[in-house]
Design a protein around this motif. Structure first.
Motif, PDB file in Angstrom:
ATOM      1  N   GLY A 123       4.216   8.513   2.566  1.00 33.70           N
ATOM      2  CA  GLY A 123       5.629   7.583   1.778  1.00 33.70           C
ATOM      3  C   GLY A 123       5.995   9.144   1.542  1.00 33.70           C
ATOM      4  O   GLY A 123       7.450   8.266   0.784  1.00 33.70           O
ATOM      5  N   ASN A 158       7.043   7.386  10.678  1.00 35.16           N
ATOM      6  CA  ASN A 158       5.973   5.821  10.434  1.00 35.16           C
ATOM      7  C   ASN A 158       6.498   5.020  10.591  1.00 35.16           C
ATOM      8  O   ASN A 158       8.115   4.992  10.869  1.00 35.16           O
ATOM      9  CB  ASN A 158       5.024   6.066   9.465  1.00 35.16           C
ATOM     10  N   VAL A 207       2.747  -3.740  12.309  1.00 35.20           N
ATOM     11  CA  VAL A 207       3.234  -2.564  11.339  1.00 35.20           C
ATOM     12  C   VAL A 207       0.763  -2.698  11.206  1.00 35.20           C
ATOM     13  O   VAL A 207       0.581  -3.621  10.838  1.00 35.20           O
ATOM     14  CB  VAL A 207       3.258  -3.175  10.347  1.00 35.20           C
ATOM     15  N   ALA A 267      -2.371  -0.195   9.509  1.00 34.22           N
ATOM     16  CA  ALA A 267      -2.344   0.494   8.912  1.00 34.22           C
ATOM     17  C   ALA A 267      -3.180   1.416   9.834  1.00 34.22           C
ATOM     18  O   ALA A 267      -4.402   1.300  10.743  1.00 34.22           O
ATOM     19  CB  ALA A 267      -3.505   0.400   8.367  1.00 34.22           C
ATOM     20  N   VAL A 321      -1.586   4.007   2.381  1.00 38.07           N
ATOM     21  CA  VAL A 321      -1.084   2.918   3.414  1.00 38.07           C
ATOM     22  C   VAL A 321       0.825   2.782   2.973  1.00 38.07           C
ATOM     23  O   VAL A 321       1.443   2.607   4.390  1.00 38.07           O
ATOM     24  CB  VAL A 321      -1.577   1.764   4.105  1.00 38.07           C
ATOM     25  N   LEU A 322       0.199   2.092   2.552  1.00 37.24           N
ATOM     26  CA  LEU A 322       2.023   1.551   1.402  1.00 37.24           C
ATOM     27  C   LEU A 322       1.984   2.259  -0.314  1.00 37.24           C
ATOM     28  O   LEU A 322       1.453   1.670  -1.175  1.00 37.24           O
ATOM     29  CB  LEU A 322       1.937  -0.747   1.434  1.00 37.24           C
ATOM     30  N   HIS A 328       9.347   9.545   3.514  1.00 38.78           N
ATOM     31  CA  HIS A 328       9.917   7.919   4.098  1.00 38.78           C
ATOM     32  C   HIS A 328      11.077   8.186   3.042  1.00 38.78           C
ATOM     33  O   HIS A 328      11.830   7.205   2.513  1.00 38.78           O
ATOM     34  CB  HIS A 328       8.741   6.776   3.852  1.00 38.78           C
ATOM     35  N   LEU A 347       6.001  -7.991   5.353  1.00 37.95           N
ATOM     36  CA  LEU A 347       7.001  -6.616   4.532  1.00 37.95           C
ATOM     37  C   LEU A 347       7.939  -7.532   4.861  1.00 37.95           C
ATOM     38  O   LEU A 347       8.443  -7.059   4.704  1.00 37.95           O
ATOM     39  CB  LEU A 347       6.545  -5.251   5.914  1.00 37.95           C
ATOM     40  N   GLY A 406       7.304   2.670   8.413  1.00 39.23           N
ATOM     41  CA  GLY A 406       8.895   2.559   7.968  1.00 39.23           C
ATOM     42  C   GLY A 406       9.287   2.819   7.903  1.00 39.23           C
ATOM     43  O   GLY A 406      11.316   3.213   8.321  1.00 39.23           O
ATOM     44  N   HIS A 428       6.170   2.638   3.593  1.00 38.87           N
ATOM     45  CA  HIS A 428       4.985   2.828   4.353  1.00 38.87           C
ATOM     46  C   HIS A 428       4.733   5.147   4.412  1.00 38.87           C
ATOM     47  O   HIS A 428       5.117   5.734   4.261  1.00 38.87           O
ATOM     48  CB  HIS A 428       5.085   2.763   5.329  1.00 38.87           C
ATOM     49  N   THR A 445       1.111   4.149   8.816  1.00 42.01           N
ATOM     50  CA  THR A 445       1.085   3.113   9.198  1.00 42.01           C
ATOM     51  C   THR A 445       2.041   3.658  10.279  1.00 42.01           C
ATOM     52  O   THR A 445       2.540   4.129  10.999  1.00 42.01           O
ATOM     53  CB  THR A 445       2.598   2.018   8.873  1.00 42.01           C
TER      54      THR A 445
END
Ligand code: AMP
Ligand code: GLY
Length: 422
Positions: free
Chosen positions: A10, A34, A373, A375, A380-381, A13, A350, A36, A363, A366
């Motif tokens: 994350g 990933n 998508v 996990a 995960v998010l 991202h 999403l 995202g 993300h 993922t």
């Protein structure tokens, strides 16, 4: 410019999201990335902990700036090799990365400059360590010296728990990271994370945040990598920030330079604050995850200008433009995390969630497969929102959480509770 980001969580991202909005960014590659990240950048396969492989890749792709997300490539010397190859890099050399990679090293630096932190002792054998714990009593904190993926710290409320931690560490539970153990005084107070960019000499604050490390609501249950965060952290008021800079950060950076290992990159300063006095809990040599997500949502495209100035040792030329805003990120994790959890479950809904300068679902673990998508990780998010108040950011973030269709996931419903109660 062509930019390479190393990492795939994350945090990366969020970095990719901010960087890609800056008109200076021509090509953005993230390794490994990933699902995202794949929507805004090219994802590449690369062993991010192999310095030679990273240099070769950066040269082949004509990369102008490498941003290193996690600590492992830094400790492995990836930044050293990139600097040798004259490729601008955001992140410290391996010697300076010891501020995270060795807790006893950091304690020694704090001693040398008189930075306020917990009293401690270090041990390489179990028996003297246990004798020290019995003498000090509980609560007490036992830490594996080296990198242990955030799991090497035991905050023991009872002596027996601390003694068991010693057996685990010297028994090899953390591999080489546990060959030396640091035992610390238990500090009381409230924690906050303070982020500064450093280019050897200059120090530029880039934001504060508060993480939520425990898995359960009300800050209960086992520690995790972080279940949610918000920024700014009001406990870091002007006076606390000034003390943190003058008593802890600047003296540490000066000592690193004096020892011939000047620091370059982002420094994550973990603080315990009590009665207006900050004390150092730990340094990390990278952005926090999920703290980075709230910082990037607030900084936006200027994050690239700041990171580039840091990498090119031009920090004194830049300033941060702050909006008077607040951001919150809520981590959605796979059921079972931080213990064992199922992988490969599908996340739906999403595409229908807003994605703009105020609302982003970053993300973490993922992957995209056959148009779905899935996990793949524990965390995960990172459902992230910005608002004029913390309450507004919170309400937006949870409204998005409620639209994610993922029965096998969970989140804490009380991120920001301490501050929202005040
Ligand atoms: P660290 O990996 O050093 O950040 O430690 C993980 C967490 O353990 C910190 O965020 C604190 O919540 C807690 N912790 C670490 N050291 C201490 C200490 N000396 N006193 C109280 N809590 C601590
Ligand atoms: N969120 C805590 C960390 O990144 O270490």
């Amino acid at each position: 410019m062509n930019i390479l980001i190393l990492g795939g969580g994350g945090r990366e991202h969020a970095l990719a999201w901010a960087v890609s909005q800056n008109p200076k960014c021509d090509k953005l590659i993230v390794a490994p990335g990933n699902a995202g990240i794949a929507q805004i950048a090219t994802c590449a396969t690369l062993n991010a902990e192999d310095p030679a492989a990273v240099v070769q890749f950066a040269e082949a792709e004509a990369i102008d700036l490498v941003i290193i997300g996690p600590e492992a490539p830094l400790a492995a010397g990836v930044a050293d090799r990139l600097r040798e190859a004259q490729i601008p890099v955001f992140g410290p050399n391996a010697a300076a990365a010891r501020l995270e990679a060795s807790k006893s090293f950091t304690k020694e630096i704090c001693d040398a400059v008189g930075a306020p932190t917990a009293a401690y002792a270090r041990f390489t054998d179990a028996e003297p360590a246990k004798a020290y714990i019995r003498e000090q009593g509980a609560p007490i904190v036992v830490k594996a010296d080296g990198l242990a993926a955030g799991k090497g710290v035991i905050v023991a409320m009872e002596v027996d728990e601390a003694l068991a931690a010693i057996d685990d560490m010297f028994g090899g539970a953390f591999g080489a990271a546990g060959a030396e153990v640091v035992i610390e005084e238990f500090m009381t107070g409230e924690e906050a994370s303070f982020f500064v960019l450093v280019d050897g000499e200059d120090v530029l604050p880039v934001g504060t945040a508060q993480d939520h490390k425990r898995v359960g609501e009300g800050d209960t249950g086992p520690n995790t990598g972080g279940m949610g965060a918000y920024s700014p952290a009001p406990i870091m008021d002007a006076s606390v920030t000034d003390k943190a800079l003058e008593e802890i950060v600047r003296p540490t950076m000066a000592e690193m330079a004096r020892r011939g290992m000047p620091y370059s990159g982002v420094l994550y300063v973990g603080l315990m604050i009590e009665d207006g006095q900050p004390r150092l809990v730990e340094y990390n040599v990278r952005f926090g995850d999920p703290e980075c997500q709230v910082l990037m949502l607030r900084l936006g495209a200027q994050a690239l200008d700041l990171i580039q100035a840091c990498a090119e040792s031009r920090l004194s030329e830049v300033t941060v433009n702050w909006a008077d805003d607040h951001a919150m990120t809520v981590v959605m994790a796979a059921e079972g995390y931080p213990g064992s959890y199922v992988k490969g479950t599908e996340i739906k809904g999403l595409d229908a969630i807003e994605n703009d300068s105020m609302n982003v679902v970053f993300h973490a673990g993922t992957k995209a497969e056959g148009g779905k998508v899935l996990a793949t990780g524990g965390r995960v998010l990172n459902v992230t929102a910005r608002g004029e108040s913390l309450q507004e950011a919170r309400d937006r973030a949870y409204a998005m959480v409620d639209r994610v269709e993922w029965p096998e996931g969970f989140c804490r419903r009380d991120i920001g509770w301490r501050q929202l109660q005040r």
